[in-house]
Enzyme design. Structure first.
Site, PDB file in Angstrom:
ATOM      1  N   CYS A 104      26.431  66.802  52.284  1.00  0.00           N
ATOM      2  CA  CYS A 104      27.251  67.150  50.904  1.00  0.00           C
ATOM      3  C   CYS A 104      29.012  66.964  51.076  1.00  0.00           C
ATOM      4  O   CYS A 104      30.003  67.490  50.326  1.00  0.00           O
ATOM      5  CB  CYS A 104      27.619  68.759  50.717  1.00  0.00           C
ATOM      6  SG  CYS A 104      28.179  70.238  51.968  1.00  0.00           S
ATOM      7  N   HIS A 115      41.252  67.729  50.512  1.00  0.00           N
ATOM      8  CA  HIS A 115      40.433  68.897  49.723  1.00  0.00           C
ATOM      9  C   HIS A 115      41.700  67.695  48.533  1.00  0.00           C
ATOM     10  O   HIS A 115      40.635  68.509  47.688  1.00  0.00           O
ATOM     11  CB  HIS A 115      40.555  70.120  50.433  1.00  0.00           C
ATOM     12  CG  HIS A 115      39.732  70.588  51.608  1.00  0.00           C
ATOM     13  ND1 HIS A 115      40.021  70.192  53.202  1.00  0.00           N
ATOM     14  CD2 HIS A 115      38.237  70.997  51.079  1.00  0.00           C
ATOM     15  CE1 HIS A 115      38.849  70.398  52.913  1.00  0.00           C
ATOM     16  NE2 HIS A 115      38.007  70.939  52.322  1.00  0.00           N
ATOM     17  N   ARG A 142      32.482  75.263  46.923  1.00  0.00           N
ATOM     18  CA  ARG A 142      33.456  75.261  48.051  1.00  0.00           C
ATOM     19  C   ARG A 142      34.177  77.116  47.948  1.00  0.00           C
ATOM     20  O   ARG A 142      35.120  77.197  46.899  1.00  0.00           O
ATOM     21  CB  ARG A 142      34.954  74.386  48.507  1.00  0.00           C
ATOM     22  CG  ARG A 142      33.757  73.470  48.824  1.00  0.00           C
ATOM     23  CD  ARG A 142      35.026  72.013  48.582  1.00  0.00           C
ATOM     24  NE  ARG A 142      34.878  71.094  50.080  1.00  0.00           N
ATOM     25  CZ  ARG A 142      34.423  69.614  49.231  1.00  0.00           C
ATOM     26  NH1 ARG A 142      33.901  69.833  48.174  1.00  0.00           N
ATOM     27  NH2 ARG A 142      34.069  69.245  50.192  1.00  0.00           N
ATOM     28  N   ASN A 158      32.352  65.063  55.835  1.00  0.00           N
ATOM     29  CA  ASN A 158      33.904  64.636  55.668  1.00  0.00           C
ATOM     30  C   ASN A 158      34.584  65.318  57.766  1.00  0.00           C
ATOM     31  O   ASN A 158      34.864  64.351  58.035  1.00  0.00           O
ATOM     32  CB  ASN A 158      34.228  65.632  55.178  1.00  0.00           C
ATOM     33  CG  ASN A 158      33.751  65.540  53.877  1.00  0.00           C
ATOM     34  OD1 ASN A 158      33.348  63.956  53.671  1.00  0.00           O
ATOM     35  ND2 ASN A 158      33.786  66.068  52.963  1.00  0.00           N
ATOM     36  N   ASP A 159      33.764  66.122  57.703  1.00  0.00           N
ATOM     37  CA  ASP A 159      34.321  67.054  59.038  1.00  0.00           C
ATOM     38  C   ASP A 159      33.727  66.294  60.500  1.00  0.00           C
ATOM     39  O   ASP A 159      34.375  66.025  61.511  1.00  0.00           O
ATOM     40  CB  ASP A 159      34.262  68.154  59.288  1.00  0.00           C
ATOM     41  CG  ASP A 159      34.997  68.869  58.544  1.00  0.00           C
ATOM     42  OD1 ASP A 159      36.694  68.485  58.537  1.00  0.00           O
ATOM     43  OD2 ASP A 159      35.398  69.591  57.495  1.00  0.00           O
ATOM     44  N   ARG A 202      28.642  78.278  49.796  1.00  0.00           N
ATOM     45  CA  ARG A 202      29.754  77.919  51.516  1.00  0.00           C
ATOM     46  C   ARG A 202      30.327  79.241  51.713  1.00  0.00           C
ATOM     47  O   ARG A 202      31.248  79.202  50.905  1.00  0.00           O
ATOM     48  CB  ARG A 202      29.712  76.566  51.783  1.00  0.00           C
ATOM     49  CG  ARG A 202      30.774  76.887  52.384  1.00  0.00           C
ATOM     50  CD  ARG A 202      31.121  75.101  53.481  1.00  0.00           C
ATOM     51  NE  ARG A 202      32.566  74.883  53.009  1.00  0.00           N
ATOM     52  CZ  ARG A 202      33.387  74.161  52.395  1.00  0.00           C
ATOM     53  NH1 ARG A 202      32.162  73.414  52.929  1.00  0.00           N
ATOM     54  NH2 ARG A 202      34.016  74.036  52.389  1.00  0.00           N
ATOM     55  N   ARG A 230      40.947  63.548  58.913  1.00  0.00           N
ATOM     56  CA  ARG A 230      40.838  63.238  57.716  1.00  0.00           C
ATOM     57  C   ARG A 230      42.137  63.334  56.638  1.00  0.00           C
ATOM     58  O   ARG A 230      41.984  62.617  55.946  1.00  0.00           O
ATOM     59  CB  ARG A 230      39.556  64.240  57.398  1.00  0.00           C
ATOM     60  CG  ARG A 230      40.160  65.842  57.029  1.00  0.00           C
ATOM     61  CD  ARG A 230      38.798  66.204  57.264  1.00  0.00           C
ATOM     62  NE  ARG A 230      38.797  66.464  55.085  1.00  0.00           N
ATOM     63  CZ  ARG A 230      37.406  67.651  54.813  1.00  0.00           C
ATOM     64  NH1 ARG A 230      36.580  68.135  55.416  1.00  0.00           N
ATOM     65  NH2 ARG A 230      37.659  67.708  53.995  1.00  0.00           N
TER      66      ARG A 230
HETATM   67  C1  PEP Z   1      32.332  68.162  54.960  1.00  0.00           C
HETATM   68  O1  PEP Z   1      33.414  68.670  56.258  1.00  0.00           O
HETATM   69  O2  PEP Z   1      31.749  66.825  54.953  1.00  0.00           O
HETATM   70  C2  PEP Z   1      32.678  69.129  53.952  1.00  0.00           C
HETATM   71  C3  PEP Z   1      31.265  68.889  53.356  1.00  0.00           C
HETATM   72  O3  PEP Z   1      33.357  70.115  53.701  1.00  0.00           O
HETATM   73  P1  PEP Z   1      34.526  70.003  53.303  1.00  0.00           P
HETATM   74  O4  PEP Z   1      35.352  68.683  52.684  1.00  0.00           O
HETATM   75  O5  PEP Z   1      35.003  71.686  52.221  1.00  0.00           O
HETATM   76  O6  PEP Z   1      35.139  70.755  55.057  1.00  0.00           O
HETATM   77 MG    MG Z   2      33.542  70.485  55.995  1.00  0.00          MG
END
Ligand code: PEP
Ligand code: MG
Length: 581
Positions: A507, A191, A298, A459-460, A334, A470
């Site tokens: 996203c 993040h 976010r 990402n997750d 979100r 990550r």
């Molecule tokens: C993701 O996980 O791709 C996402 C957009 O949420 P975050 O990066 O805030 O976990």
């Molecule tokens: Mg995420």
């Protein structure tokens, strides 16, 4: 001269003096103190307040010499609040009446004062509530007698060097005063890296060894596109970095010129390009890049770096200001997504061995036994009220089962009823979910029956599919964004969305990677959402391609055996279409 290689986190080339930032952890005792300790705790607070005053005074003078009166005035404002008698009385009351120790009293007193500011009609004073987080931190450390370099204490155009910056540390960096940063920990989708891209702050993460290699004031050059960090560059290296910087800035101007054009393929298919934001200020800052909406807001940044939770009104104001700034374009809010690498002080998080697999995202808000449903209810009330001022879509993070979606929809319906019964003004919203666990991706066809939209959190989804944290630089080679397994899941989710006629966006950071644009387009993604400065780069590729080319590229990516093969196929297709521009 020494060169280190880290992970490229946020583009840009900068040269400046190093500011080494280390912040020791503070232990704040819980519970009350006995009456015989009261005088000693008052004395400890008073001594801390004087130390904090001296530190701030020195900062005011330095900033005045470097940046002039205007900016120095900001910190003079901090001094005024710090030395304000009412503020002092708030903290003293916490010691004398509530029997808290000096440190706990400072924490509680700062929050009480913050809430008072927020309740005021005066816009200027309400904004000072944000300053209190900084003042409170300075006062806490001074009261503990622990030396630390505040993030504000850096010289002009410094490059921050740290072991780690929290996402909220990063959110507070002022791009007008900070040139960039390089930190030891983190990956491209941590993040902190995401915040740096939002702020357009050049950054390198996962730069192991940098803290040992750099001393305060060293000249540093960083390239946030390549991950290169040079300590004490010689004259020719410094000149080369200055040339790189000029090229980067010229390219940025070209990209800004693309902003006004639509993301339409050569055969006439138009795709939505949204922006990812963390704060209302990010929404304003994204406007020159002309996004089609906010694909990810976010909301958790409003909850971080403060001792208490934001009130419903404070949330409403933030959400409504984003919705208004976007002038009718959709804003995907979100709901609170904390846990993992984003703790919030107001919610006591028990120790977890695997926080990314633990009490995170919607789980933290939903699981009744933890009593946190009220946090989500308050947030939903604020969001529904803000929806009356524009186009608001609500999205839930970390969904891993059908029942969770049913539960959040029930909460939303109850909240709507409450607002209606109370005669409050609120608006209609669409309900969507993030698809960021393999479990949700595999049952996307069932989930699509009960929501209005999907947004893929790549990402997750990548970290959970490949079992690679990550934010852990040691396994960054396992965290393969182009791994065919990830793409098969993405393809299945888009397919489920198409079958059920609901839009599917993405996203996660993959949506802003240039090589991913063609295969995602070819799979039929409806909306790409990313940091503002990535928008024109993705748009340029979409505008240069036909849907046929994009579909062929998607097939090649799905057909690959390895991430390397998939990336190579996507990269050569991208180069082929760009070569025609
Ligand atoms: C993701 O996980 O791709 C996402 C957009 O949420 P975050 O990066 O805030 O976990
Ligand atoms: Mg995420």
């Amino acid at each position: 001269m020494q060169t280190l290689k880290g992970i490229a986190a946020s583009p840009g080339v900068v040269i400046g003096p190093a500011f080494v930032y280390t912040q020791p952890k503070l232990d704040i005792p819980e519970g009350t103190i006995t009456a015989d300790r009261l005088d000693a705790e008052v004395a400890a607070f008073q001594a801390g307040r004087l130390r904090a005053e001296a530190g701030l005074q020195a900062l005011v003078e330095r900033v005045r010499a470097e940046k002039g009166d205007d900016l120095a005035g900001v910190f003079e404002g901090h001094l005024e609040i710090l030395m304000d008698e009412e503020f002092e009385a708030q903290i003293l009351a916490q010691i004398r009446e509530n029997h808290l120790c000096a440190l706990a009293a400072v924490r509680a007193g700062v929050e009480a004062q913050r809430q008072e500011f927020l309740a005021l009609d005066d816009e200027y004073l309400r904004e000072r509530a944000d300053d209190l987080a900084d003042i409170g931190r300075r006062l806490l450390y001074a009261t503990a007698g622990v030396e630390f370099a505040s993030l504000d204490d850096h010289p002009d155009h410094a490059i921050i060097i740290a072991r780690d910056l929290t996402p909220s540390d990063t959110a507070q960096l002022d791009p007008a005063r900070v040139a960039g940063f390089a930190v030891e920990t983190g990956g491209r989708t941590s993040h902190t890296a995401i915040m740096a891209r939002t702020l357009e702050l050049p950054a390198v993460v996962g730069c192991v060894g940098i803290l040992d290699a750099v001393t305060m004031g060293d000249l540093i050059a960083i390239d946030g596109r390549s991950g290169d960090v040079v300590i004490a560059p010689d004259a020719s290296t410094e000149a080369a970095y200055r040339t790189r910087r000029a090229a980067f800035l010229a390219d940025r101007e070209v990209m800004l010129a693309l902003a006004a054009l639509p993301a339409t393929t050569t055969d006439g298919e138009t795709t939505m390009l949204g922006v990812n934001i963390g704060t209302p200020a990010d929404a304003e800052a994204s406007l020159p890049w002309n996004p089609d909406g906010v694909g990810l807001y976010r909301s958790e940044f409003l909850f971080m770096d403060r001792p208490g939770l934001p009130s419903e009104d404070e949330q409403f104001k933030a959400y409504a200001s984003v919705v208004k700034a976007m002038k009718g374009k959709p804003v995907v809010l979100r709901t609170l997504d904390v846990g993992g690498d984003k703790p919030v002080a107001a919610v006591p998080f028990p120790h977890e061995d695997n926080p990314f697999l633990g009490w995170r995202g919607v789980r933290m808000c939903l699981y009744k036994e933890e009593g946190n449903q009220d946090i989500l209810r308050t947030q939903l009330r604020a969001a529904l009220r803000a929806a009356a001022d524009g186009e608001m879509w609500i999205m839930y993070p970390m969904i891993s089962s059908y029942e969770e979606v049913v539960a959040v929809k029930e909460l939303l319906a109850q909240t709507q009823q409450e607002l209606k019964a109370a005669g409050k003004r609120y608006g209609e919203v669409k309900t969507g979910i993030m698809i960021e666990t393999p479990g949700a991706a595999m049952i996307a066809d069932k989930l699509a029956e009960i929501v209005d939209f999907f947004s893929i959190g790549s990402n997750d989804l990548t970290q959970y599919t490949l079992a690679a944290d990550r934010g852990n630089e040691r396994v960054s080679r396992c965290y393969q964004t182009f791994h065919p397994a990830v793409w098969h899941l993405v393809s299945a989710v888009i397919h489920a969305g198409r079958t059920h006629k609901i839009p599917v966006g993405m996203c996660g950071e993959l949506a802003g990677i240039e090589e991913a644009a063609l295969p995602l387009l070819g799979l039929g993604l409806d909306e790409f959402s990313m940091s503002a400065q990535s928008l024109p780069r993705i748009k340029r590729i979409i505008r240069a391609a036909s849907m046929e080319e994009a579909k062929a590229c998607a097939r090649a990516v799905l057909d690959a055996r390895t991430a390397e093969e998939a990336f190579a196929a996507a990269s050569s297709a991208m180069k082929a279409v760009l070569s025609r521009t």
